[in-house]
Design an enzyme around this catalytic site. Structure first.
Site, PDB file in Angstrom:
ATOM      1  N   MET A  90       0.828  -1.205   0.000  1.00 57.94           N
ATOM      2  CA  MET A  90       0.000   0.000   0.000  1.00 57.94           C
ATOM      3  C   MET A  90       0.860   1.251   0.000  1.00 57.94           C
ATOM      4  SD  MET A  90      -3.003   1.285  -0.021  1.00 57.94           S
ATOM      5  CE  MET A  90      -3.153   3.059  -0.139  1.00 57.94           C
TER       6      MET A  90
ATOM      7  N   ASN B   4       0.709   4.348   1.008  1.00 56.20           N
ATOM      8  CA  ASN B   4       0.505   5.477   1.927  1.00 56.20           C
ATOM      9  C   ASN B   4       1.629   6.509   1.791  1.00 56.20           C
ATOM     10  OD1 ASN B   4      -1.479   3.675   3.267  1.00 56.20           O
ATOM     11  ND2 ASN B   4       0.397   2.630   3.883  1.00 56.20           N
TER      12      ASN B   4
ATOM     13  N   HIS C  63       6.163  -0.113  -8.024  1.00 52.50           N
ATOM     14  CA  HIS C  63       4.754   0.263  -8.189  1.00 52.50           C
ATOM     15  C   HIS C  63       4.312   1.213  -7.074  1.00 52.50           C
ATOM     16  CE1 HIS C  63       0.468  -0.583  -9.298  1.00 52.50           C
ATOM     17  NE2 HIS C  63       0.281  -0.327  -8.012  1.00 52.50           N
ATOM     18  N   GLU C  64       4.583   0.820  -5.841  1.00 55.01           N
ATOM     19  CA  GLU C  64       4.135   1.661  -4.723  1.00 55.01           C
ATOM     20  C   GLU C  64       4.869   2.996  -4.734  1.00 55.01           C
ATOM     21  OE1 GLU C  64       1.499   0.516  -3.585  1.00 55.01           O
ATOM     22  OE2 GLU C  64       1.799  -1.582  -4.177  1.00 55.01           O
TER      23      GLU C  64
ATOM     24  N   GLU D 275      -4.361   3.126 -10.838  1.00 55.13           N
ATOM     25  CA  GLU D 275      -3.847   1.754 -10.889  1.00 55.13           C
ATOM     26  C   GLU D 275      -3.409   1.330 -12.291  1.00 55.13           C
ATOM     27  OE1 GLU D 275      -2.841   0.541  -8.399  1.00 55.13           O
ATOM     28  OE2 GLU D 275      -4.024   1.379  -6.755  1.00 55.13           O
TER      29      GLU D 275
HETATM   30  N1  B3K Z   1      -3.556   0.664  -3.721  1.00 56.81           N
HETATM   31  C1  B3K Z   1      -3.316  -0.597  -3.069  1.00 56.81           C
HETATM   32  C2  B3K Z   1      -4.481  -1.521  -3.110  1.00 56.81           C
HETATM   33  C3  B3K Z   1      -5.500  -1.287  -2.070  1.00 56.81           C
HETATM   34  C4  B3K Z   1      -6.519  -2.389  -2.075  1.00 56.81           C
HETATM   35  C5  B3K Z   1      -7.659  -2.113  -1.147  1.00 56.81           C
HETATM   36  N2  B3K Z   1      -8.572  -3.232  -1.056  1.00 56.81           N
HETATM   37  C6  B3K Z   1      -2.133  -1.285  -3.618  1.00 56.81           C
HETATM   38  C7  B3K Z   1      -1.715  -0.872  -4.962  1.00 56.81           C
HETATM   39  O1  B3K Z   1      -2.399  -1.047  -5.950  1.00 56.81           O
HETATM   40  O2  B3K Z   1      -0.655  -0.323  -5.084  1.00 56.81           O
HETATM   41 ZN    ZN Z   2      -1.416   0.347  -7.171  1.00 56.89          ZN
END
Ligand code: B3K
Ligand code: ZN
Length: 872
Positions: free
Chosen positions: A261, A263, A295-296, A318
């Site tokens: 994730m 964040n 990716h993150e 995404e």
């Molecule tokens: N954005 C998160 C995915 C969140 C999923 C919530 N159920 C990971 C990603 O795509 O980078």
């Molecule tokens: Zn993502």
């Protein structure tokens, strides 16, 4: 159920400028204080309605005055406050229970560590808030915890103050200067080790890089750290994007619903996508870490700085970020091998989704539970849509478009339309028809034919496009897409291509554009009958239907200048042969392996100039799940038997060459993550898959590779052969592996998977026993996926057992899991949604399980939505 529709989108009634959180962590519950600085958005008299779930209210005050019971209303999902002025400060305090949080959404504990997962709607499980991405606020977060059990306490941004409070407790305040939606909030607290490094941005700022892991894992962070630094440099070089905070932190946790994730400044990762060394992780794991870390990180610009207006825009961040991580991995390693892996994944996961009851466009128009829409369609097909824009506009045009997108929308919450408009405006392009990709579901079929006219030396290529109906979308309009083609001459080189009416010709790949239901292209000055190579690089996410003779496919396997299409030619030839054998078996004819397949694969094996990884992919026959996609009614047993027959027959025919190549690769590979060694191991293991079918040398080769314990890549490839065999060493090897790795959860996951995916008649019995093993738990998502997920999605003969026992087992676990973790439970339903593709008896059994799931009282909306839609 409450269905949310895109067309109902309204701007928020209030905006939040600033949030101050005070999180007091405790063993008997956590207290969360929140102070929201609010502003009415526009002229209206509507009340403030905040989201909140599972929160126990302790106190509430408006503009500094405690609110009496009549001044606010609380229900299971909201807190409503009337009578706010144009500006207001709302303070609340609540108690939550991270220890009891098994859904792993909101604030929960993983092996004692407190951590959060807020996307999509988890923040409302921490405090009352306008939990929607178009509300962006500045966060200041104070965490209070125990000095012994939570020496590390992290949140987004920078630490600005800290202190102790007696009772062995301490506190730290973090401030994030960037306004952000609540889904990007994170908090972590626990006793963690840290691995540190740094990165200097191109403008000369020094960024501290920190990876936090459970103690003892410090020696497994090197690869993730290197990947992070590469990603930071790559985003500067390729997109001109620099990191914007002074610290970038990653925390690896054991219990996590998905991969990772993004964040802000504090990514939280599933440990599987951080921890690796060659003794514990396979090359596939290493690649996965590199791409997920990137990716993150890339989300910092595509997702965080520019975020989504609402969750219908999910593919905005995404699809684009998957495309960016794919480009990155292609640049770091072999581009063709990466492209093949991406297309394999699209075909394995997205095509069935697009052709089944859960089909939806990359921008869904409605949902019940947004967590159900983190799908292969939104991610992988979304990335293909971005890739097509990239192809249509070219690398420079795409960069101009992305620059404009960031310039226009930095700090905003926007829509896919804003992205497409920036791409158009920067390039003076027309993507009007192209926009249909965002709203139209289903995988288009491209039905192609080619006619060579020897008399006038022309080649006429006709392409018809047709998208099958999907639920709620009976009619489909033609799509605009790039269609990359080449024509290969008899000498194996690409012919110069000139369309009738053009003045000059160019050799190599030509990108045609399709817009109509039917398009025709006449190439002139073609001196001989060419071999057409269509949809090079998989230039659009479609199913290509082009009847090409087997000799042409073998020719392309050897000569196509497009490596992706060399592999694709091999796949097509193998599909043709295997599906022919399936028909033979069903008709009771004896199975005979055509010579030409063995010859074509033999030629590939002898190709010393090609990337061994590409050869490994070419040598590997399509899997049972892929073969099934080509059958009207899937014949599970026939596909399995025929594939086994072909592997064994090929192993016998190519025995010496396989063995030679196996040995050469084994000698060439060094443990570690270097491209040449990884490629060698890839080919070594592709050869092993054949060799292990041979009665004389198969067993000794696999056992020797297993016992050598050189790298986890080799060990697992060997153990997979052993686990699928009847060799007397089987049980001993599995026991030995377990004993060696019993304290290493990520490796034990592999032990579960290798047994769940073994092609044996008694696999279900083994899986049932494993579900009762002391190491099995429904509480850990990785473990659930390793056993149940792998069984249901990667072991067709066992899952689709004729007696329905495989279905019964999986449905039962879905129901059990739904009580504790609905998100993960809902993801296990997908294989049942494919019921229409099977024979009547299996259809009925699969449907019965779906009905059983739907009729369970107290079902989560996650599982209810997927299961009930799957019935259609
Ligand atoms: N954005 C998160 C995915 C969140 C999923 C919530 N159920 C990971 C990603 O795509 O980078
Ligand atoms: Zn993502």
């Amino acid at each position: 159920p409450d269905v949310i529709h895109l067309e109902d989108y309204r701007v928020p009634d209030f905006l939040i400028e600033h949030v101050e959180l005070h999180v007091d962590l405790g063993d008997g519950g956590t207290r969360v204080g929140s102070r929201l600085t609010l502003r009415r958005n526009g002229e209206h008299g509507r009340p403030l309605v905040l989201h909140g779930e599972g929160l126990e209210l302790l106190s509430i005050a408006l503009d500094g005055k405690s609110l009496a019971a009549g001044r606010y209303r609380l229900d299971d999902e909201t807190l409503t406050v009337e009578g706010l002025g144009a500006e207001a400060v709302l303070e609340t305090e609540c108690r939550i229970d991270p220890d009891g949080n098994t859904a792993l959404e909101g604030l929960y504990r993983s092996n004692g560590t407190f951590c959060t997962q807020c996307e999509a709607e988890g923040f409302r499980k921490i405090t009352w808030y306008l939990d929607r991405p178009d509300v962006m606020a500045r966060f200041r977060t104070t965490i209070v915890g125990d000095r012994t059990t939570q020496p590390v306490m992290l949140s987004n941004g920078n630490p600005v103050a800290s202190g102790t409070t007696g009772d062995n407790r301490h506190w730290v305040t973090w401030e994030d200067p960037f306004p952000k939606p609540s889904y990007l909030f994170a908090l972590v607290a626990g006793d963690l080790a840290v691995v540190e490094d740094s990165f200097t941005t191109r403008s000369g700022r020094e960024v501290a890089l920190r990876i936090y892991v459970e103690h003892g894992n410090e020696d497994r962070c090197g690869h993730a750290m290197t990947a992070l630094k590469h990603a930071m440099a790559w985003d500067e070089r390729v997109y001109g994007r620099e990191y914007d905070l002074d610290i970038f932190m990653i925390v690896a946790v054991s219990d996590f619903n998905m991969g990772a994730m993004e964040n802000k400044g504090l990514n939280v990762f599933n440990a599987k996508y951080i921890l690796a060394k060659p003794e514990t992780a396979t090359d596939v794991d290493f690649d996965g870490i590199e791409s997920v870390v990137a990716h993150e990180y890339f989300h910092n610009w595509t997702g965080n700085r520019v975020t989504c207006r609402d969750w219908f825009q999910l593919t905005l961040k995404e699809g684009l970020t998957v495309f960016r991580d794919q480009q990155f991995s292609a640049d770091m390693n072999s581009a063709a091998v990466k492209r093949i892996a991406d297309v394999q994944r699209l075909r394995a996961a997205q095509f069935p989704e697009d052709g089944g009851p859960l089909a939806h466009p990359i921008q869904p128009q409605s949902y019940i539970e947004i967590n159900n829409f983190y799908t292969a369609t939104v991610y992988e097909k979304g990335a293909e849509v971005i890739r097509m824009i990239h192809r249509l506009l070219g690398t420079d045009g795409f960069r101009k478009g992305s620059d404009l997108y960031f310039e226009r929308h930095d700090g905003q919450a926007v829509t896919t339309e804003d992205f497409v408009a920036a791409m158009e405006d920067a390039n003076d392009a027309d993507l009007g028809q192209f926009r249909r990709w965002y709203v139209q579901a289903g995988t288009p079929r491209l039905i192609c034919s080619g006619d060579y006219d020897a008399a006038d030396g022309s080649y006429l290529l006709t392409v018809r496009q047709e998208t099958p109906a999907t639920p709620g979308q009976p009619e489909k309009a033609p799509l605009h897409m790039p269609f990359a083609v080449g024509l290969i001459g008899r000498d194996g080189a690409d012919l110069p291509l000139r369309l009738a009416g053009e003045n000059s010709a160019e050799a190599g790949t030509r990108v045609l554009q399709l817009r109509e239901a039917e398009s025709r292209f006449r190439f002139v000055d073609i001196p001989e009958r060419p071999v057409a190579s269509l949809l090079r690089g998989f230039s659009a996410p479609v199913r290509l239907e082009f009847a090409q003779p087997a000799e042409d496919l073998a020719f392309r396997m050897a000569h196509d200048s497009d490596d992706f299409n060399r592999w694709e030619a091999a796949q097509e030839l193998q599909n043709k042969v295997l599906l022919g054998l399936v028909a033979d078996r069903r008709a009771g004819r004896p199975l005979v392996l055509p010579d030409m397949l063995a010859e074509a694969l033999g030629t590939a094996l002898d190709d010393d100039g090609a990337d061994p990884s590409l050869l490994a992919l070419m040598l590997t026959l399509p899997g049972e799940v892929m073969l099934a996609q080509h059958m009207e009614v899937i014949d599970v047993e026939a596909i399995h038997d025929v594939r086994e027959f072909a592997v064994k027959a090929l192993a016998e025919r190519l025995r010496d060459r396989l063995l030679a190549r196996y040995r050469a690769c084994h000698a060439a590979a060094r443990p570690g993550f270097d491209g040449a060694s990884m490629a060698a191991r890839h080919l070594q293991n592709a050869c092993l898959a054949y060799l292990s079918q041979l009665d004389d040398i198969g067993r000794e080769t696999a056992l020797a590779q297993y016992r050598e314990r050189r790298t986890m890549t080799e060990t697992m490839a060997a153990l997979a052969r052993i686990a699928a065999s009847d060799w007397p060493e089987r049980d001993e090897a599995l026991a030995d592996f377990h004993a060696a790795w019993r304290n290493d959860p990520l490796v034990i996951d592999k032990w579960f998977t290798v047994q769940a995916t073994a092609a044996r008649a008694d696999t279900l019995e083994h899986v049932l026993a494993l579900a009762g093993h002391e190491d099995f738990t429904l509480r850990n998502p990785n473990r659930v996926r390793a056993l149940i997920g792998a069984f249901a999605s990667a072991n067709p003969t066992a899952f689709h057992r004729a007696d329905g026992a495989g279905y019964d087992f999986v449905a039962e676990r879905i129901l059990a899991l739904d009580a504790s973790n609905p998100q993960v439970a809902a993801r296990l339903i997908a294989p049942f949604g494919q019921w229409r593709r099977y024979d009547k008896a299996r259809q009925e059994r699969m449907l019965n399980q779906l009905k059983r799931i739907v009729s369970q009282p107290g079902l989560s909306k996650d599982v209810r939505e997927v299961a009930s839609k799957s019935l259609n």
